[in-house]
Scaffold this motif. Structure first.
Motif, PDB file in Angstrom:
ATOM      1  N   THR A  95     148.633  60.663 -21.285  1.00  0.00           N
ATOM      2  CA  THR A  95     149.575  61.770 -21.443  1.00  0.00           C
ATOM      3  C   THR A  95     148.817  63.087 -21.360  1.00  0.00           C
ATOM      4  N   ILE A  96     149.509  64.127 -21.005  1.00  0.00           N
ATOM      5  CA  ILE A  96     148.848  65.397 -20.702  1.00  0.00           C
ATOM      6  C   ILE A  96     148.147  65.995 -21.916  1.00  0.00           C
ATOM      7  N   THR A 145     156.940  61.908  -9.475  1.00  0.00           N
ATOM      8  CA  THR A 145     155.976  61.849 -10.577  1.00  0.00           C
ATOM      9  C   THR A 145     156.287  60.654 -11.469  1.00  0.00           C
ATOM     10  N   LYS A 148     152.267  59.789 -17.449  1.00  0.00           N
ATOM     11  CA  LYS A 148     150.817  59.679 -17.549  1.00  0.00           C
ATOM     12  C   LYS A 148     150.106  59.882 -16.205  1.00  0.00           C
ATOM     13  N   ASN A 150     150.392  62.803 -14.577  1.00  0.00           N
ATOM     14  CA  ASN A 150     150.552  64.252 -14.442  1.00  0.00           C
ATOM     15  C   ASN A 150     149.650  64.936 -13.411  1.00  0.00           C
ATOM     16  N   CYS A 153     149.384  63.123  -9.877  1.00  0.00           N
ATOM     17  CA  CYS A 153     150.576  63.449  -9.091  1.00  0.00           C
ATOM     18  C   CYS A 153     150.512  64.890  -8.596  1.00  0.00           C
TER      19      CYS A 153
END
Length: 251
Positions: A95-96, A145, A148, A150, A153
């Motif tokens: 995750t970002i 997209t 996870k 991010n 993509c």
């Protein structure tokens, strides 16, 4: 007719290697680029029986190395007819808020900046000759997209936009620009993404049949060998078992 010279980045594995082997076996002159000398040497030993091959060891992320290599190309290799921007990778699946900044830098430097550095070195020669073909290897991840994914993509969306921009900028010079976007392909891609965790990499393709590097190589050869007036600007290739980044049929 003189055989065309094709330069391929990331030619030591996966799609790049399969493309070099296919095109070389069909008479194209090959400039194979990569970071792993031993793999470049292996490829040269295989292909020099069928065609002319030049290997270049450098990292596309290194702007100075790219410029040095292309400024010192032997005269007989300076006419590059086709550039295949294949070098690229994914690092991590996070995750970002939890992702590694180093992973971000690696993806942006290779997938975006590396593509640009090599293109900038090759394109002026194509412009001066009013001919050439650039093929950028994009991804399904450049069309949509997924959780996870991010920054990966984001880099592939950048490749999509850069390809479109290149096509417009080079239109007046008679240079083709194509993008080839695979879905799930069984290469070293997932091993790199998961930092060598083979079990995680295997699970990506578990219970389904993915594409193989040779499938994409055949598409690339088809794109290259169209008549002069035909440019396959963009193509999305998926395995039968995949409908989107998140919709995969597994047994």
């Amino acid at each position: 007719m003189e055989n065309k010279t094709v330069l391929i980045t990331g030619a030591t594995s996966g799609i790049g290697l399969a493309t070099a082997r296919l095109l070389g076996s069909n008479g194209f002159n090959i400039i194979a680029c990569g970071r792993r000398k031993e793999r470049l040497d292996e490829l040269k030993n295989i292909l020099e029986k069928d065609t002319r091959i030049l290997t270049l060891e450098f990292d596309v992320r290194n702007k100075n190395a790219v410029n040095k290599v292309f400024n010192s190309l032997p005269e007989e290799w300076k006419k590059i007819d086709v550039l295949i921007n294949n070098a690229g990778n994914a690092h991590g699946l996070d995750t970002i808020d939890q992702a590694s900044l180093e992973d971000w830098d690696l993806m942006i430097d290779i997938n975006v900046k590396g593509l640009l550095y090599v293109s900038r070195a090759v394109i002026p020669g194509m412009v001066s000759r009013k001919s050439g073909h650039i093929i950028n290897i994009g991804s399904l991840a450049g069309k949509e997209t997924y959780a996870k994914g991010n920054v990966y993509c984001g880099t592939k969306h950048a490749v999509d936009a850069i390809s479109s921009g290149m096509r417009k900028d080079l239109l007046e010079h008679g240079i083709k620009v194509s993008q080839v976007c695979p879905g799930l392909v069984n290469t070293e891609f997932s091993e790199v993404r998961f930092k060598g965790d083979e079990k995680k990499a295997e699970n990506v393709y578990k219970g389904m049949e993915p594409l193989y590097a040779e499938d994409i190589a055949e598409i690339i050869e088809f794109v290259i060998t169209r008549p002069k007036h035909v440019n396959i600007a963009d193509s999305l290739i998926l395995p039968l078992d995949q409908a989107s980044s998140t919709e995969v049929k597994r047994s």
